[in-house]
Structures are given as structure tokens and as C-alpha cells.
Motif scaffolding. Structure first.
Motif, PDB file in Angstrom:
ATOM      1  N   SER A  17       0.812  -1.218   0.000  1.00  0.00           N
ATOM      2  CA  SER A  17       0.000   0.000   0.000  1.00  0.00           C
ATOM      3  C   SER A  17       0.846   1.269   0.000  1.00  0.00           C
ATOM      4  O   SER A  17       0.321   2.366  -0.152  1.00  0.00           O
ATOM      5  CB  SER A  17      -0.925   0.013   1.224  1.00  0.00           C
ATOM      6  OG  SER A  17      -1.880  -1.013   1.122  1.00  0.00           O
ATOM      7  N   PRO A  74      -7.988  -2.068   1.346  1.00  0.00           N
ATOM      8  CA  PRO A  74      -8.857  -1.692   2.479  1.00  0.00           C
ATOM      9  C   PRO A  74     -10.010  -2.680   2.699  1.00  0.00           C
ATOM     10  O   PRO A  74     -10.328  -3.023   3.843  1.00  0.00           O
ATOM     11  CB  PRO A  74      -9.377  -0.307   2.101  1.00  0.00           C
ATOM     12  CG  PRO A  74      -8.324   0.259   1.204  1.00  0.00           C
ATOM     13  CD  PRO A  74      -7.807  -0.925   0.431  1.00  0.00           C
ATOM     14  N   GLU A  75     -10.612  -3.156   1.618  1.00  0.00           N
ATOM     15  CA  GLU A  75     -11.703  -4.128   1.750  1.00  0.00           C
ATOM     16  C   GLU A  75     -11.175  -5.465   2.275  1.00  0.00           C
ATOM     17  O   GLU A  75     -11.791  -6.095   3.131  1.00  0.00           O
ATOM     18  CB  GLU A  75     -12.398  -4.328   0.400  1.00  0.00           C
ATOM     19  CG  GLU A  75     -13.177  -3.113  -0.065  1.00  0.00           C
ATOM     20  CD  GLU A  75     -13.647  -3.222  -1.506  1.00  0.00           C
ATOM     21  OE1 GLU A  75     -13.549  -4.326  -2.099  1.00  0.00           O
ATOM     22  OE2 GLU A  75     -14.107  -2.199  -2.039  1.00  0.00           O
ATOM     23  N   GLY A  88      -6.454   1.871  -2.921  1.00  0.00           N
ATOM     24  CA  GLY A  88      -7.714   2.587  -2.742  1.00  0.00           C
ATOM     25  C   GLY A  88      -8.907   1.726  -2.393  1.00  0.00           C
ATOM     26  O   GLY A  88      -9.787   2.160  -1.646  1.00  0.00           O
ATOM     27  N   SER A  89      -8.952   0.502  -2.927  1.00  0.00           N
ATOM     28  CA  SER A  89     -10.144  -0.313  -2.665  1.00  0.00           C
ATOM     29  C   SER A  89      -9.827  -1.766  -2.318  1.00  0.00           C
ATOM     30  O   SER A  89     -10.350  -2.293  -1.340  1.00  0.00           O
ATOM     31  CB  SER A  89     -11.104  -0.269  -3.857  1.00  0.00           C
ATOM     32  OG  SER A  89     -10.492  -0.798  -5.012  1.00  0.00           O
ATOM     33  N   THR A  90      -8.962  -2.397  -3.100  1.00  0.00           N
ATOM     34  CA  THR A  90      -8.715  -3.823  -2.879  1.00  0.00           C
ATOM     35  C   THR A  90      -8.189  -4.094  -1.483  1.00  0.00           C
ATOM     36  O   THR A  90      -8.753  -4.916  -0.746  1.00  0.00           O
ATOM     37  CB  THR A  90      -7.722  -4.374  -3.926  1.00  0.00           C
ATOM     38  OG1 THR A  90      -8.244  -4.118  -5.225  1.00  0.00           O
ATOM     39  CG2 THR A  90      -7.512  -5.862  -3.732  1.00  0.00           C
ATOM     40  N   GLU A  97      -5.255   1.210  -7.384  1.00  0.00           N
ATOM     41  CA  GLU A  97      -6.517   0.496  -7.163  1.00  0.00           C
ATOM     42  C   GLU A  97      -6.402  -0.416  -5.934  1.00  0.00           C
ATOM     43  O   GLU A  97      -7.320  -0.497  -5.113  1.00  0.00           O
ATOM     44  CB  GLU A  97      -6.882  -0.327  -8.401  1.00  0.00           C
ATOM     45  CG  GLU A  97      -8.205  -1.058  -8.276  1.00  0.00           C
ATOM     46  CD  GLU A  97      -8.536  -1.855  -9.529  1.00  0.00           C
ATOM     47  OE1 GLU A  97      -9.272  -2.849  -9.383  1.00  0.00           O
ATOM     48  OE2 GLU A  97      -8.074  -1.503 -10.624  1.00  0.00           O
TER      49      GLU A  97
END
Length: 112
Positions: A59, A78-79, A74-76, A71
Motif C-alpha cells: 500500500s 482496504p476491503e 484505494g479499494s482492494t 486500485e
């Protein structure tokens, strides 16, 4: 074969309108409890922590950057991290519940 042991949780069986409780703890159940606890404390949560550490490394834009890295940041990740944190928390709760059940079995005379 060990005799049945009374635990705090009771399962009620209704037969012809009569309520009967049955609680059973076998050596196989005690062994399975121990194995689940061992898996949780002996490596599974450590593996989740290791994944978290590597996810933090990936990250960092100074380590990995570009459209796919952005990506991921930003999303992969954290989820995924939220799911891993939840899994780790739930595994710890399960380990605690199994510890309590195991203690109840031993205090009720089911321990060897």
C-alpha cells in the motif's frame, strides 16, 4: 467411553410433549475443540497478521505505484484488510468460546 458431561448450554428435545435435555461431550469432541484452538492460536491468526504486514508494504506508493497499485491501495486492500480484521476478531471469539466450553467440560468431570 466417557460418561456424558453437563454443559451450560442445553439442547431441548421435544418428544410427545415432554421436554428432555441431552448434553454430550465425547473424547472426539474434546480433541476437536483442542485442534480448532491450536489452529487458531498456532498459526492461522499469525498468517492473517503476516498478510496484513505485506498488504501495508504494497500500500506504500514508494514501494509499489501505478494504476493497479493505486486500485489496490484505494479499494482492494482496504476491503481485504477489513475482512481479515473481522475474521481475526471472530476467530478470537471462537477460541474464547471453545476455551469456556472446554473448561466447563473439565469442571463437570469430563476431563481426563
Amino acid at each position: 467411553m466417557s460418561s456424558p458431561v453437563v454443559l451450560r448450554r442445553r439442547f431441548t428435545i421435544f418428544t410427545l410433549g415432554v421436554s428432555m435435555s441431552r448434553v454430550l461431550s465425547t473424547e472426539q469432541a474434546k480433541a476437536a475443540i483442542g485442534q480448532v484452538q491450536s489452529i487458531i492460536t498456532g498459526g492461522f491468526t499469525d498468517q492473517i497478521s503476516a498478510l496484513d504486514a505485506q498488504g501495508r508494504v504494497l500500500s506504500d506508493p514508494n514501494v509499489w505505484d501505478g494504476p493497479l497499485a493505486a486500485e489496490f491501495r484505494g479499494s482492494t486492500w482496504p476491503e481485504t484488510k477489513a475482512a481479515l480484521d473481522k475474521a481475526k476478531e471472530e476467530l478470537e471469539q471462537l477460541r474464547g468460546q471453545l476455551q469456556k466450553i472446554s473448561q466447563d467440560i473439565f469442571s463437570a468431570g469430563g476431563g481426563a
